[in-house]
Design a protein around this motif. Structure first.
Motif, PDB file in Angstrom:
ATOM      1  N   THR A 175      -9.833  13.109 -22.822  1.00 10.94           N
ATOM      2  CA  THR A 175     -10.464  13.901 -21.757  1.00 10.94           C
ATOM      3  C   THR A 175     -10.065  13.396 -20.370  1.00 10.94           C
ATOM      4  O   THR A 175     -10.858  13.431 -19.426  1.00 10.94           O
ATOM      5  CB  THR A 175     -12.000  13.855 -21.891  1.00 10.94           C
ATOM      6  OG1 THR A 175     -12.431  12.477 -21.830  1.00 10.94           O
ATOM      7  CG2 THR A 175     -12.446  14.466 -23.224  1.00 10.94           C
ATOM      8  N   ASP A 176      -8.813  12.947 -20.245  1.00 17.07           N
ATOM      9  CA  ASP A 176      -8.316  12.402 -18.980  1.00 17.07           C
ATOM     10  C   ASP A 176      -8.021  13.524 -17.987  1.00 17.07           C
ATOM     11  O   ASP A 176      -7.064  14.277 -18.150  1.00 17.07           O
ATOM     12  CB  ASP A 176      -7.059  11.572 -19.237  1.00 17.07           C
ATOM     13  CG  ASP A 176      -6.466  11.000 -17.951  1.00 17.07           C
ATOM     14  OD1 ASP A 176      -7.156  11.024 -16.917  1.00 17.07           O
ATOM     15  OD2 ASP A 176      -5.315  10.534 -18.002  1.00 17.07           O
ATOM     16  N   LEU A 177      -8.843  13.621 -16.946  1.00 13.95           N
ATOM     17  CA  LEU A 177      -8.665  14.652 -15.919  1.00 13.95           C
ATOM     18  C   LEU A 177      -8.248  14.050 -14.581  1.00 13.95           C
ATOM     19  O   LEU A 177      -8.342  14.702 -13.542  1.00 13.95           O
ATOM     20  CB  LEU A 177      -9.970  15.444 -15.736  1.00 13.95           C
ATOM     21  CG  LEU A 177     -10.545  16.130 -16.979  1.00 13.95           C
ATOM     22  CD1 LEU A 177     -11.797  16.909 -16.619  1.00 13.95           C
ATOM     23  CD2 LEU A 177      -9.522  17.039 -17.633  1.00 13.95           C
ATOM     24  N   SER A 178      -7.760  12.834 -14.604  1.00 19.02           N
ATOM     25  CA  SER A 178      -7.418  12.116 -13.363  1.00 19.02           C
ATOM     26  C   SER A 178      -6.487  12.928 -12.472  1.00 19.02           C
ATOM     27  O   SER A 178      -5.445  13.412 -12.916  1.00 19.02           O
ATOM     28  CB  SER A 178      -6.746  10.786 -13.703  1.00 19.02           C
ATOM     29  OG  SER A 178      -7.599   9.987 -14.485  1.00 19.02           O
ATOM     30  N   GLY A 179      -6.892  13.093 -11.218  1.00 20.16           N
ATOM     31  CA  GLY A 179      -6.049  13.754 -10.231  1.00 20.16           C
ATOM     32  C   GLY A 179      -6.050  15.264 -10.292  1.00 20.16           C
ATOM     33  O   GLY A 179      -5.403  15.914  -9.460  1.00 20.16           O
TER      34      GLY A 179
END
Length: 239
Positions: free
Chosen positions: A54-58
């Motif tokens: 669930t990596d939504l970085s940036g």
């Protein structure tokens, strides 16, 4: 106020602002549902960008009808740059205070998606959770969601289906029998069926590419993804 928001609905949810973050208060069902719906969305956004989990970085995300920020905060903790949008000023005040107390940087704005669309704002993902069943002009609302989605950006909606079972469980059961929600929270006649939702999204230039049911275990109160669309469901739409 003008736009797609219904004044009576704005007042109704604004009045709940003070207790929005109480996990045992009037928003208890949303607290229980939130991990499932935000994880389901984040996994699909991350996958589109070649990421795992669930990596939504940036990535930029617009949370339409954010209320006091339950979903907005979850997405922010996953790394997204979140803009929370709501027509109820009282709910936004609670959202800002809670985010500040948790050290989260979330941009909260009052208004509707048509306002941001008119400004030319574009996001990597647009979500509207448990909102469309409170909207009068669905075609205009979905068109505004689509306009706020950048090139290739998905749009996510979750809502309730208009079935006999949803009337018994989500309306009579939740509001009158179990008192899980304040009486009058929902108007069953406003629940869109998956077919109706798909049709209005197609009118906005979007097509549903993923669809799942959200089912609550009555014994534990926990929510899980399922194939049962009879009560609650969540959809992803793309151009």
């Amino acid at each position: 106020m003008s736009g797609t928001a219904v004044e009576a609905e704005i007042r109704k949810f604004g009045a709940l602002a003070a207790r929005w973050w109480d996990p045992d208060g009037p928003m208890k069902p949303l607290h229980r549902m939130n991990p499932l719906r935000t994880r389901w969305i984040a996994q699909r956004i991350a996958r589109r960008h070649g990421r795992s989990g669930t990596d939504l970085s940036g990535l930029t995300l617009l949370d339409v009808g954010c209320g006091a920020g339950l979903a907005s905060e979850a997405f922010a903790r996953m790394g997204a740059a979140v803009t929370g949008l709501d027509a109820a000023g009282e709910a936004l005040a609670a959202a800002r205070a809670h985010a500040a107390a948790g050290g989260l940087s979330i941009s909260y704005r009052e208004g509707g998606p048509e306002d941001l669309a008119a400004e030319g704002a574009r996001f990597d993902a647009v979500v509207a959770l448990e909102v469309i069943e409170h909207v009068e002009d669905r075609a205009r609302f979905c068109a505004a969601l689509a306009a706020c989605a950048g090139p290739g950006a998905p749009v996510f909606l979750s809502t309730l289906n208009r079935t006999a079972r949803s009337f018994l469980l989500a309306k009579l059961g939740a509001e009158y029998v179990l008192r899980l929600l304040p009486v009058g929270t929902h108007d069953w006649r406003m629940f869109p069926t998956p077919g109706e939702l798909g049709q209005v999204l197609r009118g906005a230039g979007l097509r549903v590419t993923d669809l799942a049911g959200m089912t609550m275990d009555p014994l534990t109160g926990r929510w899980r993804e399922s194939r049962d669309l009879g009560v609650n469901y969540i959809a992803m739409a793309e151009r």
